[in-house]
Enzyme design. Structure first.
Site, PDB file in Angstrom:
ATOM      1  N   LYS A   1      -7.734   6.443   9.767  1.00 38.26           N
ATOM      2  CA  LYS A   1      -7.976   4.992   9.725  1.00 38.26           C
ATOM      3  C   LYS A   1      -8.420   4.429  11.077  1.00 38.26           C
ATOM      4  CE  LYS A   1      -6.230   4.476   5.453  1.00 38.26           C
ATOM      5  NZ  LYS A   1      -5.104   3.655   5.111  1.00 38.26           N
TER       6      LYS A   1
ATOM      7  N   GLY B   1       0.071  -1.736   6.307  1.00 38.63           N
ATOM      8  CA  GLY B   1      -0.934  -0.695   6.449  1.00 38.63           C
ATOM      9  C   GLY B   1      -2.272  -1.293   6.857  1.00 38.63           C
TER      10      GLY B   1
ATOM     11  N   GLU C   1      -0.971 -10.906   2.924  1.00 43.61           N
ATOM     12  CA  GLU C   1      -0.710 -10.093   4.132  1.00 43.61           C
ATOM     13  C   GLU C   1      -1.073 -10.878   5.389  1.00 43.61           C
ATOM     14  OE1 GLU C   1      -1.439  -5.595   2.343  1.00 43.61           O
ATOM     15  OE2 GLU C   1      -3.126  -6.706   3.143  1.00 43.61           O
TER      16      GLU C   1
ATOM     17  N   LYS D   1      -8.442  -4.911   6.267  1.00 44.49           N
ATOM     18  CA  LYS D   1      -7.364  -4.750   5.301  1.00 44.49           C
ATOM     19  C   LYS D   1      -7.821  -5.307   3.958  1.00 44.49           C
ATOM     20  CE  LYS D   1      -3.175  -5.806   6.308  1.00 44.49           C
ATOM     21  NZ  LYS D   1      -2.788  -4.671   5.450  1.00 44.49           N
TER      22      LYS D   1
ATOM     23  N   GLY E   1      -7.648  -3.203   0.991  1.00 49.10           N
ATOM     24  CA  GLY E   1      -7.959  -2.145   0.025  1.00 49.10           C
ATOM     25  C   GLY E   1      -7.123  -2.280  -1.235  1.00 49.10           C
TER      26      GLY E   1
ATOM     27  N   GLY F   1       0.808  -1.223   0.000  1.00 47.99           N
ATOM     28  CA  GLY F   1       0.000   0.000   0.000  1.00 47.99           C
ATOM     29  C   GLY F   1       0.836   1.265   0.000  1.00 47.99           C
TER      30      GLY F   1
HETATM   31  C1  5RP Z   1      -3.580  -3.824   0.924  1.00 42.67           C
HETATM   32  C2  5RP Z   1      -3.838  -3.322   2.281  1.00 42.67           C
HETATM   33  C3  5RP Z   1      -3.266  -2.004   2.629  1.00 42.67           C
HETATM   34  O1  5RP Z   1      -2.379  -2.162   3.689  1.00 42.67           O
HETATM   35  C4  5RP Z   1      -4.377  -1.072   3.006  1.00 42.67           C
HETATM   36  O2  5RP Z   1      -5.284  -1.004   1.923  1.00 42.67           O
HETATM   37  C5  5RP Z   1      -3.868   0.330   3.345  1.00 42.67           C
HETATM   38  O3  5RP Z   1      -3.363   0.928   2.190  1.00 42.67           O
HETATM   39  P1  5RP Z   1      -2.833   2.428   2.190  1.00 42.67           P
HETATM   40  O4  5RP Z   1      -1.654   2.477   3.085  1.00 42.67           O
HETATM   41  O5  5RP Z   1      -2.505   2.684   0.732  1.00 42.67           O
HETATM   42  O6  5RP Z   1      -3.954   3.330   2.660  1.00 42.67           O
HETATM   43  O7  5RP Z   1      -4.470  -3.931   3.107  1.00 42.67           O
HETATM   44  O8  5RP Z   1      -4.220  -5.053   0.710  1.00 42.67           O
END
Ligand code: 5RP
Length: 248
Positions: A142, A103, A124, A115, A117, A47
């Site tokens: 967040k 993240g 992960e 998680k 996104g 991310g």
């Molecule tokens: C990816 C994830 C990321 O860690 C999560 O979406 C956060 O992303 P960002 O730091 O771009 O906001 O889970 O699968």
């Protein structure tokens, strides 16, 4: 003709007392990268916040001679880390991971998270599950009191079972939509699966129970609920401060 051309003085510009100049993702990412010790095996999440972790780790490798081996959680992170000169190994080559930095899309007061996104939830979660310590890097937006209130819950599904899983999740009171990619087809994860982004109108009351219920649906590969996997969270703030909160 603009009014100021008629001789009306233009008010001088004053900087506001508190200037929010910093990128919270960078603040959090850089702070977490300082936690990495030489000789360790590091899990690299995915991310835009983790991107700053990669940048700082690469700097420390070049400037301080930091020695690490890292396991990436996605093809995206693998590509970026390799380009930056971070030494990588596959999960098969390590027995465990000392520290994983990742993240989150939402994190609550118990450090339960949503998680996925970026679509990397499966890898992960695998990497988090064998990490001695999982540190989460986020901006303040967040942090939520109830999961599911600001972000849809991603659920990775086998394409063959997609319709069945959609119906089962609807019966749980949620509204799933299939994540699409920019080319108009459904988004595919690094594992060749699809993602259902699920809206829970009332939020997620019991994340641990929901994770179990989702995992029990045939065709679900993994949900983006991360229960009791995080040990610490680093919150970056726009004024440049970072907070490190440890799990009790
Ligand atoms: C990816 C994830 C990321 O860690 C999560 O979406 C956060 O992303 P960002 O730091 O771009 O906001 O889970 O699968």
């Amino acid at each position: 003709m603009p009014w100021c051309w008629l001789g009306t003085p233009v008010a001088p510009y004053h900087e506001p007392a508190m200037v929010e100049k910093h990128n919270p993702k960078q603040v959090a990412g850089y702070r977490a990268a300082e936690m990495v010790q030489t000789g360790s095996v590091v899990g690299l999440g995915t991310g835009s916040t983790v991107f700053f972790v990669l940048i700082r780790l690469a700097e420390r490798i070049r400037e301080e001679g930091l020695e690490i081996t890292a396991v990436p959680t996605s093809v995206d992170t693998e590509t970026k880390a390799r380009e930056m000169g971070i030494p990588l190994v596959s999960l098969d080559e390590v027995g465990s991971i000392d520290l994983c930095i990742d993240g989150a899309d939402e994190i609550d007061g118990d450090f339960h998270m949503i998680k996925g996104g970026g679509g990397a939830l499966l890898r992960e979660k695998v990497v988090a599950s064998i990490s001695e310590r999982e540190v989460i890097v986020v901006g303040p937006e967040k942090v939520v009191s109830c999961l599911g209130t600001t972000f849809r819950l991603p659920v990775e599904v086998v394409p063959f079972a997609r319709s069945l899983v959609v119906r089962k999740i609807q019966l749980m009171g949620a509204e799933p939509i299939v994540r699409m990619s920019d080319n108009g087809g459904s988004f595919l994860t690094d594992n060749g699966n699809e993602i259902l982004d699920c809206h829970f109108p009332e939020g997620i009351d019991d994340p641990a129970a929901l994770e179990l219920a989702l995992d029990a649906i045939p065709g679900v590969v993994e949900s983006g609920l991360f229960i009791s996997l995080a040990h610490a969270v680093v919150i970056g703030h726009p004024d440049g401060r970072s907070q490190v909160l440890e799990k009790d």
